[in-house]
Scaffold this motif. Structure first.
Motif, PDB file in Angstrom:
ATOM      1  N   LEU A  52       0.825  -1.211   0.000  1.00  0.00           N
ATOM      2  CA  LEU A  52       0.000   0.000   0.000  1.00  0.00           C
ATOM      3  C   LEU A  52       0.860   1.261   0.000  1.00  0.00           C
ATOM      4  O   LEU A  52       0.581   2.213  -0.738  1.00  0.00           O
ATOM      5  CB  LEU A  52      -0.932   0.021   1.218  1.00  0.00           C
ATOM      6  CG  LEU A  52      -2.061  -0.990   1.251  1.00  0.00           C
ATOM      7  CD1 LEU A  52      -2.817  -0.876   2.564  1.00  0.00           C
ATOM      8  CD2 LEU A  52      -2.999  -0.800   0.076  1.00  0.00           C
ATOM      9  N   ASN A  53       1.897   1.267   0.816  1.00  0.00           N
ATOM     10  CA  ASN A  53       2.771   2.436   0.874  1.00  0.00           C
ATOM     11  C   ASN A  53       3.526   2.653  -0.435  1.00  0.00           C
ATOM     12  O   ASN A  53       3.708   3.794  -0.866  1.00  0.00           O
ATOM     13  CB  ASN A  53       3.734   2.333   2.060  1.00  0.00           C
ATOM     14  CG  ASN A  53       3.070   2.715   3.358  1.00  0.00           C
ATOM     15  OD1 ASN A  53       2.412   3.747   3.445  1.00  0.00           O
ATOM     16  ND2 ASN A  53       3.230   1.893   4.376  1.00  0.00           N
ATOM     17  N   ALA A  54       3.946   1.581  -1.066  1.00  0.00           N
ATOM     18  CA  ALA A  54       4.630   1.706  -2.362  1.00  0.00           C
ATOM     19  C   ALA A  54       3.676   2.248  -3.420  1.00  0.00           C
ATOM     20  O   ALA A  54       4.050   3.123  -4.212  1.00  0.00           O
ATOM     21  CB  ALA A  54       5.189   0.355  -2.793  1.00  0.00           C
ATOM     22  N   ALA A  55       2.450   1.757  -3.414  1.00  0.00           N
ATOM     23  CA  ALA A  55       1.455   2.256  -4.364  1.00  0.00           C
ATOM     24  C   ALA A  55       1.152   3.719  -4.100  1.00  0.00           C
ATOM     25  O   ALA A  55       1.032   4.519  -5.042  1.00  0.00           O
ATOM     26  CB  ALA A  55       0.182   1.426  -4.280  1.00  0.00           C
ATOM     27  N   LEU A  56       1.051   4.089  -2.841  1.00  0.00           N
ATOM     28  CA  LEU A  56       0.792   5.486  -2.492  1.00  0.00           C
ATOM     29  C   LEU A  56       1.921   6.384  -2.970  1.00  0.00           C
ATOM     30  O   LEU A  56       1.685   7.467  -3.509  1.00  0.00           O
ATOM     31  CB  LEU A  56       0.599   5.619  -0.974  1.00  0.00           C
ATOM     32  CG  LEU A  56       0.325   7.022  -0.448  1.00  0.00           C
ATOM     33  CD1 LEU A  56      -0.905   7.630  -1.101  1.00  0.00           C
ATOM     34  CD2 LEU A  56       0.161   6.987   1.069  1.00  0.00           C
ATOM     35  N   GLU A  57       3.147   5.942  -2.831  1.00  0.00           N
ATOM     36  CA  GLU A  57       4.284   6.728  -3.297  1.00  0.00           C
ATOM     37  C   GLU A  57       4.241   6.903  -4.818  1.00  0.00           C
ATOM     38  O   GLU A  57       4.505   7.990  -5.331  1.00  0.00           O
ATOM     39  CB  GLU A  57       5.600   6.078  -2.869  1.00  0.00           C
ATOM     40  CG  GLU A  57       6.819   6.895  -3.222  1.00  0.00           C
ATOM     41  CD  GLU A  57       6.803   8.297  -2.638  1.00  0.00           C
ATOM     42  OE1 GLU A  57       7.322   9.218  -3.321  1.00  0.00           O
ATOM     43  OE2 GLU A  57       6.271   8.500  -1.531  1.00  0.00           O
TER      44      GLU A  57
END
Length: 70
Positions: A52-57
């Motif tokens: 999720l954090n990678a996608a958000l970035e």
């Protein structure tokens, strides 16, 4: 001029989506943090949160590029 307006409207809509996604990721982080505290977190929870954090970035970077073009 109409294209600029459409781009601005698209950017505003995209920003709203990013804001909602950030909220969802934040909530998921809280859930996983609490699960860790009570000993219920799993490796897959951490992996999902990383995803999720990678996608958000990536979404933030796309938004920044779109803002630079406008």
């Amino acid at each position: 001029m109409a294209q600029l307006f459409e781009s601005a409207a698209m950017s505003a809509s995209f920003q709203m989506i990013v804001d909602h996604y950030e909220t969802a990721v934040s909530l998921q982080e809280r859930i996983v943090t609490r699960a860790r505290q009570v000993g219920l977190a799993t490796k897959s929870d951490d992996e999902f949160l990383e995803h999720l954090n990678a996608a958000l970035e990536r979404v933030r970077q796309s938004l920044a590029r779109a803002d630079q073009r406008n």
